[in-house]
Design an enzyme around this catalytic site. Structure first.
Site, PDB file in Angstrom:
ATOM      1  N   ASN A  11      32.822   0.764  70.010  1.00  0.00           N
ATOM      2  CA  ASN A  11      31.517   0.950  69.376  1.00  0.00           C
ATOM      3  C   ASN A  11      30.730  -0.363  69.455  1.00  0.00           C
ATOM      4  OD1 ASN A  11      29.512   0.888  67.313  1.00  0.00           O
ATOM      5  ND2 ASN A  11      30.451   2.680  66.371  1.00  0.00           N
ATOM      6  N   HIS A  14      27.232  -3.199  66.593  1.00  0.00           N
ATOM      7  CA  HIS A  14      26.978  -4.464  65.909  1.00  0.00           C
ATOM      8  C   HIS A  14      26.572  -5.597  66.849  1.00  0.00           C
ATOM      9  CE1 HIS A  14      27.495  -2.487  62.238  1.00  0.00           C
ATOM     10  NE2 HIS A  14      28.677  -2.033  62.607  1.00  0.00           N
ATOM     11  N   HIS A  47      25.872   4.520  67.481  1.00  0.00           N
ATOM     12  CA  HIS A  47      25.329   5.310  66.358  1.00  0.00           C
ATOM     13  C   HIS A  47      23.844   5.002  66.240  1.00  0.00           C
ATOM     14  CE1 HIS A  47      25.756   6.252  61.735  1.00  0.00           C
ATOM     15  NE2 HIS A  47      24.829   6.985  62.317  1.00  0.00           N
ATOM     16  N   ARG A  49      21.148   5.278  64.071  1.00  0.00           N
ATOM     17  CA  ARG A  49      20.891   5.614  62.659  1.00  0.00           C
ATOM     18  C   ARG A  49      19.423   5.961  62.476  1.00  0.00           C
ATOM     19  NH1 ARG A  49      25.229   3.819  58.975  1.00  0.00           N
ATOM     20  NH2 ARG A  49      23.804   4.465  57.362  1.00  0.00           N
ATOM     21  N   ARG A  53      18.664   0.618  62.275  1.00  0.00           N
ATOM     22  CA  ARG A  53      19.013  -0.756  61.873  1.00  0.00           C
ATOM     23  C   ARG A  53      19.768  -1.511  62.958  1.00  0.00           C
ATOM     24  NH1 ARG A  53      23.327   0.527  57.132  1.00  0.00           N
ATOM     25  NH2 ARG A  53      21.583   1.772  56.432  1.00  0.00           N
ATOM     26  N   GLU A  74      26.882   8.950  68.171  1.00  0.00           N
ATOM     27  CA  GLU A  74      27.034   9.280  66.747  1.00  0.00           C
ATOM     28  C   GLU A  74      25.672   9.469  66.134  1.00  0.00           C
ATOM     29  OE1 GLU A  74      29.084   6.242  64.664  1.00  0.00           O
ATOM     30  OE2 GLU A  74      30.942   6.549  65.746  1.00  0.00           O
ATOM     31  N   THR A 105      29.066   3.918  57.381  1.00  0.00           N
ATOM     32  CA  THR A 105      29.347   5.324  57.071  1.00  0.00           C
ATOM     33  C   THR A 105      30.497   5.368  56.072  1.00  0.00           C
ATOM     34  OG1 THR A 105      28.721   5.749  59.341  1.00  0.00           O
ATOM     35  CG2 THR A 105      29.711   7.576  58.148  1.00  0.00           C
ATOM     36  N   GLU A 155      36.983  13.721  63.994  1.00  0.00           N
ATOM     37  CA  GLU A 155      37.362  12.310  63.907  1.00  0.00           C
ATOM     38  C   GLU A 155      37.709  12.026  62.455  1.00  0.00           C
ATOM     39  OE1 GLU A 155      35.166   9.432  66.136  1.00  0.00           O
ATOM     40  OE2 GLU A 155      35.634   7.829  64.713  1.00  0.00           O
ATOM     41  N   HIS A 198      37.157   3.908  62.059  1.00  0.00           N
ATOM     42  CA  HIS A 198      36.415   3.220  61.002  1.00  0.00           C
ATOM     43  C   HIS A 198      37.273   2.147  60.355  1.00  0.00           C
ATOM     44  CE1 HIS A 198      33.386   2.228  58.066  1.00  0.00           C
ATOM     45  NE2 HIS A 198      32.560   3.013  58.745  1.00  0.00           N
TER      46      HIS A 198
HETATM   47  N1  PXP Z   1      33.852   6.229  64.037  1.00  0.00           N
HETATM   48  C1  PXP Z   1      32.745   6.613  63.365  1.00  0.00           C
HETATM   49  C2  PXP Z   1      32.457   8.063  63.250  1.00  0.00           C
HETATM   50  C3  PXP Z   1      31.862   5.656  62.821  1.00  0.00           C
HETATM   51  O1  PXP Z   1      30.776   6.058  62.152  1.00  0.00           O
HETATM   52  C4  PXP Z   1      32.146   4.292  63.017  1.00  0.00           C
HETATM   53  C5  PXP Z   1      31.202   3.265  62.496  1.00  0.00           C
HETATM   54  O2  PXP Z   1      29.969   3.380  63.089  1.00  0.00           O
HETATM   55  C6  PXP Z   1      33.295   3.951  63.735  1.00  0.00           C
HETATM   56  C7  PXP Z   1      34.148   4.937  64.223  1.00  0.00           C
HETATM   57  C8  PXP Z   1      33.659   2.527  64.012  1.00  0.00           C
HETATM   58  O3  PXP Z   1      33.907   1.873  62.825  1.00  0.00           O
HETATM   59  P1  PXP Z   1      34.093   0.284  62.849  1.00  0.00           P
HETATM   60  O4  PXP Z   1      32.814  -0.287  63.345  1.00  0.00           O
HETATM   61  O5  PXP Z   1      34.375  -0.043  61.412  1.00  0.00           O
HETATM   62  O6  PXP Z   1      35.236  -0.013  63.761  1.00  0.00           O
END
Ligand code: PXP
Length: 248
Positions: A11, A14, A47, A49, A53, A74, A105, A155, A198
């Site tokens: 992901n 960030h 994602h 949003r 952001r 996402e 989330t 998930e 997550h």
């Molecule tokens: N899976 C989903 C559905 C999420 O919403 C997120 C966060 O955007 C992640 C995985 C990844 O989480 P993390 O960034 O904490 O590894």
């Protein structure tokens, strides 16, 4: 890739968080996605949003154009996001709950109470060929509902397990892990493909990676943070190594 191999979805949200802190164009999340791909990521997750952001609409355009691995898009279950997904037709769409005031989330989607609405919401996405995934807690009620609405993938939210682990509450972490294990097996028995994610880190990934029913982990924040210290490629390599070791 064999049927039992665990996929890693990286992901890159960030990277965009850091870019947006100053505006402008760097660091570029598309460059990070390509680098993660070259480092062995099996997919990229982003994602979009509602408040934009981190990931911006143009990033989704760029990812769709640049990636050779699948994009897992996402999004919240809103009309605006549905239109964007239908325009891009990403490989996968993961429906997540979204509240403006939350930092990330925070919980899984409430599918059981919104069953009809969500069934109608995901139908057009499935019709255009997106694999629809629903982000939920390890809760049999939610898994049953996700199955009934026609999702192909769930998930499981690993956030509570990771938070307890980070706080040193190891008994609570073990209870969360046990719920994740049981519910992975249960969802798999219904024919659902099981993903998880997550909050996962090098310290928490292996017990989840060891569940044979889990096919994909989506990991972002920790990897992007780790990339500051060791670079994104070695950070992804180490996560891959830990996942493979746990699986082996
Ligand atoms: N899976 C989903 C559905 C999420 O919403 C997120 C966060 O955007 C992640 C995985 C990844 O989480 P993390 O960034 O904490 O590894």
């Amino acid at each position: 890739m064999s049927d039992t191999q665990l996929r890693l979805g990286v992901n890159i949200d960030h990277v965009a968080t850091i870019r947006n802190a100053r505006g402008g164009a760097y660091p570029d999340p598309i460059r990070a996605a390509k680098l993660a791909e070259e480092a062995g990521a099996d997919g990229i997750t982003a994602h979009l949003r509602e408040d934009r952001r981190h990931i911006l609409d143009a990033d989704i355009d760029g990812l769709m154009e640049a990636l050779t691995v699948p994009l897992n898009f996402e999004m919240a279950a809103t009309d605006e996001m549905q239109k964007i997904a239908l325009r891009h037709k990403p490989h996968a769409v993961c429906i997540v709950p979204e509240k403006r005031e939350e930092r990330t989330t925070e919980g899984g989607l409430e599918v059981a109470r919104e069953e009809n609405k969500l069934a109608h919401f995901i139908a057009p996405l499935r019709d255009v060929g997106c694999r629809v995934s629903i982000f939920i807690a390890a809760d049999q009620r939610q898994i049953d509902a996700a199955h009934r609405i026609g999702a192909e993938v769930i998930e499981l939210h690993t956030g509570a397990y990771c938070d307890f682990h980070a706080e040193g509450k190891l008994d609570a972490a073990a209870r969360e892990l046990e719920a994740l294990r049981k519910m992975s097996a249960y969802a798999h028995s219904l024919g659902l493909e099981v993903h998880a994610g997550h909050g996962l880190t090098y310290d928490t990934v292996q017990p989840v990676a060891a569940f044979p029913e889990v096919r994909e982990l989506n990991i972002g924040h920790f990897l992007i943070g780790e990339a500051i210290f060791r670079g994104l490629t070695p950070a992804v390599h180490e996560m891959r190594r830990l996942m493979d070791e746990a699986r082996g």
